[in-house]
Design an enzyme around this catalytic site. Structure first.
Site, PDB file in Angstrom:
ATOM      1  N   GLY A  79      -5.508  21.345  17.600  1.00 19.02           N
ATOM      2  CA  GLY A  79      -6.809  21.981  17.840  1.00 19.02           C
ATOM      3  C   GLY A  79      -7.925  21.435  16.969  1.00 19.02           C
ATOM      4  O   GLY A  79      -8.856  22.165  16.628  1.00 19.02           O
ATOM      5  N   GLY A  80      -7.830  20.154  16.570  1.00 25.57           N
ATOM      6  CA  GLY A  80      -8.915  19.556  15.803  1.00 25.57           C
ATOM      7  C   GLY A  80      -8.748  19.691  14.292  1.00 25.57           C
ATOM      8  O   GLY A  80      -9.632  19.310  13.528  1.00 25.57           O
TER       9      GLY A  80
ATOM     10  N   ARG B  51      21.359  42.179  46.778  1.00 28.95           N
ATOM     11  CA  ARG B  51      22.374  41.890  47.792  1.00 28.95           C
ATOM     12  C   ARG B  51      23.662  42.609  47.436  1.00 28.95           C
ATOM     13  O   ARG B  51      24.126  42.477  46.305  1.00 28.95           O
ATOM     14  CB  ARG B  51      22.676  40.392  47.818  1.00 28.95           C
TER      15      ARG B  51
ATOM     16  N   ASP C 214       9.452  30.470  33.415  1.00 29.13           N
ATOM     17  CA  ASP C 214      10.021  31.712  33.951  1.00 29.13           C
ATOM     18  C   ASP C 214       9.242  32.961  33.514  1.00 29.13           C
ATOM     19  O   ASP C 214       8.425  33.491  34.249  1.00 29.13           O
ATOM     20  CB  ASP C 214      11.486  31.831  33.532  1.00 29.13           C
TER      21      ASP C 214
ATOM     22  N   TYR D  83      13.375  25.931  39.114  1.00 26.77           N
ATOM     23  CA  TYR D  83      13.843  26.607  37.900  1.00 26.77           C
ATOM     24  C   TYR D  83      13.005  26.137  36.710  1.00 26.77           C
ATOM     25  O   TYR D  83      12.260  25.147  36.796  1.00 26.77           O
ATOM     26  CB  TYR D  83      15.328  26.299  37.654  1.00 26.77           C
ATOM     27  N   GLU D  84      13.193  26.831  35.602  1.00 27.55           N
ATOM     28  CA  GLU D  84      12.409  26.623  34.378  1.00 27.55           C
ATOM     29  C   GLU D  84      12.067  25.155  34.039  1.00 27.55           C
ATOM     30  O   GLU D  84      10.886  24.810  33.932  1.00 27.55           O
ATOM     31  CB  GLU D  84      13.189  27.285  33.224  1.00 27.55           C
TER      32      GLU D  84
ATOM     33  N   ASN E  26      10.633  36.785  44.674  1.00 27.72           N
ATOM     34  CA  ASN E  26      10.645  35.373  44.234  1.00 27.72           C
ATOM     35  C   ASN E  26      11.809  34.636  44.897  1.00 27.72           C
ATOM     36  O   ASN E  26      12.480  33.819  44.274  1.00 27.72           O
ATOM     37  CB  ASN E  26      10.708  35.249  42.704  1.00 27.72           C
TER      38      ASN E  26
ATOM     39  N   GLN F  86      14.894  35.149  36.405  1.00 27.16           N
ATOM     40  CA  GLN F  86      14.042  35.542  35.276  1.00 27.16           C
ATOM     41  C   GLN F  86      12.578  35.758  35.598  1.00 27.16           C
ATOM     42  O   GLN F  86      11.964  36.725  35.123  1.00 27.16           O
ATOM     43  CB  GLN F  86      14.153  34.482  34.152  1.00 27.16           C
ATOM     44  N   SER F  87      11.979  34.842  36.394  1.00 27.42           N
ATOM     45  CA  SER F  87      10.521  34.881  36.551  1.00 27.42           C
ATOM     46  C   SER F  87      10.063  36.232  37.113  1.00 27.42           C
ATOM     47  O   SER F  87       9.257  36.939  36.486  1.00 27.42           O
ATOM     48  CB  SER F  87      10.059  33.731  37.452  1.00 27.42           C
TER      49      SER F  87
ATOM     50  N   LEU G 216      21.284  46.642  48.955  1.00 28.70           N
ATOM     51  CA  LEU G 216      20.791  46.737  50.341  1.00 28.70           C
ATOM     52  C   LEU G 216      20.831  45.367  50.999  1.00 28.70           C
ATOM     53  O   LEU G 216      20.197  44.418  50.521  1.00 28.70           O
ATOM     54  CB  LEU G 216      19.348  47.267  50.327  1.00 28.70           C
ATOM     55  N   ASN G 217      21.556  45.266  52.117  1.00 29.24           N
ATOM     56  CA  ASN G 217      21.617  43.996  52.831  1.00 29.24           C
ATOM     57  C   ASN G 217      20.459  43.932  53.820  1.00 29.24           C
ATOM     58  O   ASN G 217      20.507  44.509  54.905  1.00 29.24           O
ATOM     59  CB  ASN G 217      22.956  43.865  53.564  1.00 29.24           C
TER      60      ASN G 217
ATOM     61  N   GLN H 200      -7.325  23.548   7.063  1.00 32.10           N
ATOM     62  CA  GLN H 200      -8.600  23.855   7.730  1.00 32.10           C
ATOM     63  C   GLN H 200      -9.675  22.843   7.315  1.00 32.10           C
ATOM     64  O   GLN H 200      -9.651  22.319   6.200  1.00 32.10           O
ATOM     65  CB  GLN H 200      -9.037  25.276   7.380  1.00 32.10           C
TER      66      GLN H 200
HETATM   67  C1  LIG Z   1      15.503  30.825  42.178  1.00 38.03           C
HETATM   68  C2  LIG Z   1      15.814  30.056  43.430  1.00 38.03           C
HETATM   69  C3  LIG Z   1      15.889  28.546  43.109  1.00 38.03           C
HETATM   70  C4  LIG Z   1      17.170  30.545  43.952  1.00 38.03           C
HETATM   71  O1  LIG Z   1      17.374  30.028  45.223  1.00 38.03           O
HETATM   72  P1  LIG Z   1      18.595  30.528  46.143  1.00 38.03           P
HETATM   73  O2  LIG Z   1      19.848  30.238  45.440  1.00 38.03           O
HETATM   74  O3  LIG Z   1      18.411  29.972  47.503  1.00 38.03           O
HETATM   75  O4  LIG Z   1      18.476  32.133  46.132  1.00 38.03           O
HETATM   76  P2  LIG Z   1      17.471  33.120  46.881  1.00 38.03           P
HETATM   77  O5  LIG Z   1      17.602  34.392  46.174  1.00 38.03           O
HETATM   78  O6  LIG Z   1      16.108  32.585  46.965  1.00 38.03           O
HETATM   79  O7  LIG Z   1      18.021  33.276  48.331  1.00 38.03           O
HETATM   80  C5  LIG Z   1      19.386  33.327  48.680  1.00 38.03           C
HETATM   81  C6  LIG Z   1      19.614  34.053  49.969  1.00 38.03           C
HETATM   82  O8  LIG Z   1      19.780  35.429  49.698  1.00 38.03           O
HETATM   83  C7  LIG Z   1      19.061  36.187  50.633  1.00 38.03           C
HETATM   84  N1  LIG Z   1      18.791  37.492  50.065  1.00 38.03           N
HETATM   85  C8  LIG Z   1      18.160  37.817  48.928  1.00 38.03           C
HETATM   86  N2  LIG Z   1      18.166  39.143  48.765  1.00 38.03           N
HETATM   87  C9  LIG Z   1      18.808  39.681  49.830  1.00 38.03           C
HETATM   88  C10 LIG Z   1      19.149  41.004  50.222  1.00 38.03           C
HETATM   89  N3  LIG Z   1      18.844  42.068  49.481  1.00 38.03           N
HETATM   90  N4  LIG Z   1      19.801  41.140  51.367  1.00 38.03           N
HETATM   91  C11 LIG Z   1      20.146  40.099  52.120  1.00 38.03           C
HETATM   92  N5  LIG Z   1      19.871  38.837  51.794  1.00 38.03           N
HETATM   93  C12 LIG Z   1      19.197  38.631  50.641  1.00 38.03           C
HETATM   94  C13 LIG Z   1      17.839  35.368  50.901  1.00 38.03           C
HETATM   95  O9  LIG Z   1      17.200  35.755  52.075  1.00 38.03           O
HETATM   96  C14 LIG Z   1      18.457  33.970  50.964  1.00 38.03           C
HETATM   97  O10 LIG Z   1      19.020  33.781  52.241  1.00 38.03           O
HETATM   98  P3  LIG Z   1      18.966  32.339  52.974  1.00 38.03           P
HETATM   99  O11 LIG Z   1      19.521  31.362  51.983  1.00 38.03           O
HETATM  100  O12 LIG Z   1      19.799  32.520  54.185  1.00 38.03           O
HETATM  101  O13 LIG Z   1      17.516  32.073  53.258  1.00 38.03           O
HETATM  102  C15 LIG Z   1      14.738  30.278  44.524  1.00 38.03           C
HETATM  103  O14 LIG Z   1      14.754  31.642  44.851  1.00 38.03           O
HETATM  104  C16 LIG Z   1      13.326  29.893  44.127  1.00 38.03           C
HETATM  105  O15 LIG Z   1      12.978  28.722  44.084  1.00 38.03           O
HETATM  106  N6  LIG Z   1      12.465  30.904  43.891  1.00 38.03           N
HETATM  107  C17 LIG Z   1      11.070  30.720  43.573  1.00 38.03           C
HETATM  108  C18 LIG Z   1      10.842  30.226  42.173  1.00 38.03           C
HETATM  109  C19 LIG Z   1      11.529  31.092  41.158  1.00 38.03           C
HETATM  110  O16 LIG Z   1      11.202  32.245  40.979  1.00 38.03           O
HETATM  111  N7  LIG Z   1      12.503  30.503  40.455  1.00 38.03           N
HETATM  112  C20 LIG Z   1      13.331  31.250  39.531  1.00 38.03           C
HETATM  113  C21 LIG Z   1      12.898  31.080  38.202  1.00 38.03           C
HETATM  114  S1  LIG Z   1      13.813  32.122  37.118  1.00 38.03           S
END
Ligand SMILES: CC(C)(COP(=O)(O)OP(=O)(O)OC[C@H]1O[C@@H](n2cnc3c(N)ncnc32)[C@H](O)[C@@H]1OP(=O)(O)O)[C@@H](O)C(=O)NCCC(=O)NCCS
Length: 422
Positions: free
Chosen positions: A251-252, A38, A172, A139-140, A96, A17-18, A72-73, A276
């Protein structure tokens, strides 16, 4: 009139979401936003909280409209090459991923800045870099707990006196909006300097920014030992930090939430009323609720006096509201200039004609599903109306994007077979 960000290209490696809330707003402003996902599952929200089998979930749809999607990987050598090509003429890159993941993929700020010095790079993390929690995934609720919201929200006494998070996405979407402001400022600066910069936005800082007034209250508490307006004042003891404040206005001025007709069965039959402080407004309020005698009664006629008997005041006001429809209370009191509003349920909001008319809630056409409801552009412009379109299927735009980078049909087939793209 052209859209404000027409001609701006955004490479979006955000999920959940963020980040997506930020890049969706960039897309609504007219930027071309290419969401890199991914191959396989794409953004996890596509598959979460599903309401229609086999279709992308509402969680995904509400945060990714007007974008293009490319499967795209980026862990493969060819995937890295394609992302590098995309970044060469992009204006903004946003990620993020979990702390360190973008760097591990080879797309840290330093690397992306080398690829394209004009690019503005946005990152969302849970915590800022010097935090003891800098490497924690976030997370949130974690952001609400660490950003001061949970410790100051909820009930201060009784069995439900627990740290409580808000239903609003303070961690988020609020973080996404904070990053958006930073990116727009950095784009303006880039137009002057020719250089992009790294804008980092932590979820903790975004929540704390909205808890600014609680840091004000912390200092007042330290200076005076008490917090007027808070439910604990004047009879309970205060501790050494800002307590949970229930429904106070904060707020007072005195404010509280009151039962209205039907409260026994309708959990949202409530109205919020603010008293008020200014004498003329207070006199009008007294007239409105049928208590004209309060205007001359020293027990009620100053803000300081009222604060000491606020429980009694709340009870008297509720005698006025409890047998009336919440919307009638607002209609009556607003005639006296009293700030007040109904508690609206999500069902009421969903069906509110004025919210639809103003474009605050919009029905968006969506491939396969038909349509869905979402919150539209919250700001209103005099010379720009965003055209909110649906969200892309996973990899819907992979082929045209690859072709725009010069890949032939044959090469695209090879990339797909090698599971580099989807
Ligand atoms: C949200 C969060 C907790 C999820 O964590 P997560 O489950 O590990 O998921 P991520 O998307 O960050 O990463 C998962 C993997 O996918 C990989 N990935 C993401 N996009 C990719 C792509 N297009 N191609 C290949 N790999 C990809 C990442 O490199 C990561 O690989 P790794 O685990 O080997 O390092 C974490 O991303 C986070 O803390 N983010 C910052 C704060 C935030 O925005 N929180 C979300 C609030 S809504």
């Amino acid at each position: 009139m052209a859209s404000p960000l027409e001609g701006i290209k955004v490479i979006d490696m955000t999920e959940v979401q963020s980040g997506p809330s930020c890049t969706q707003m960039l897309a609504w402003f007219g930027a071309e936003v290419i969401k890199i996902e991914r191959p396989g599952g794409g953004d996890p929200t596509r598959h979460e909280l599903l309401d229609m089998p086999g279709l992308d979930g509402l969680y995904y749809l509400q945060l990714n409209s007007n974008k293009r999607s490319m499967g795209l990987n980026v862990k493969t050598a060819q995937g890295k090459e394609i992302l590098t090509k995309l970044l060469k003429d992009a204006d903004v890159f946003v990620e993020n991923l979990h702390p360190g993941a973008a760097a591990e993929l080879g797309f840290s700020w330093d690397e992306v800045h080398k690829i394209n010095p004009r690019i503005v790079y946005g990152s969302i993390t849970g915590f800022d870099e010097n935090s003891p929690y800098a490497n924690v995934k976030c997370y949130e609720p974690i952001a609400q707990c660490a950003g001061g919201a949970a410790s100051t929200t909820g009930w201060w006494t009784g069995e439900h006196a627990l740290p409580t998070q808000s239903g609003a996405a303070l961690g988020d979407s609020n973080t996404g909006m904070h990053l958006l402001i930073g990116l727009l400022a950095a784009l303006l600066q880039r137009d002057k300097t020719g250089q992009g910069q790294w804008v980092r936005q932590s979820m903790q800082a975004s929540v704390l920014n909205l808890c600014r007034v609680k840091l004000r209250d912390q200092q007042i508490l330290e200076h005076t030992g008490r917090l007027t307006n808070y439910p604990q004042y004047p009879n309970d003891r205060f501790g050494d930090s800002v307590p949970r404040s229930g429904n106070i206005e904060g707020g007072g001025v005195l404010g509280w939430c009151y039962k209205c007709k039907g409260w026994e069965t309708d959990s949202n039959a409530y109205v919020y009323i603010v008293i008020q402080n200014e004498p003329k407004s207070f006199a009008l309020f007294c007239q409105g609720i049928g208590k004209p005698e309060w205007v001359t009664d020293p027990k009620f006629n100053t803000a300081e006096a009222r604060d000491k008997v606020k429980e009694e005041i709340y009870a008297e006001i509720e005698k006025f509201t409890i047998d009336k429809d919440k919307k009638d209370v607002v209609a009556t009191l607003s005639k006296y200039g009293v700030p007040c509003g109904p508690v609206l349920s999500m069902k009421e909001i969903e069906n509110d004609a004025s919210l639809r008319q103003n474009g605050t809630i919009v029905e968006v056409p969506q491939i396969e599903r038909g349509s869905y409801l979402t919150v539209g552009m919250p700001m209103k412009f005099s010379d720009f109306t965003p055209q909110i379109k649906g969200a892309p299927l996973l990899g819907q735009d992979t082929d045209p994007i690859l072709k725009s980078l010069g890949y032939s049909d044959e090469e695209i087939v090879q990339l797909r077979d090698a599971q580099v793209v989807a």
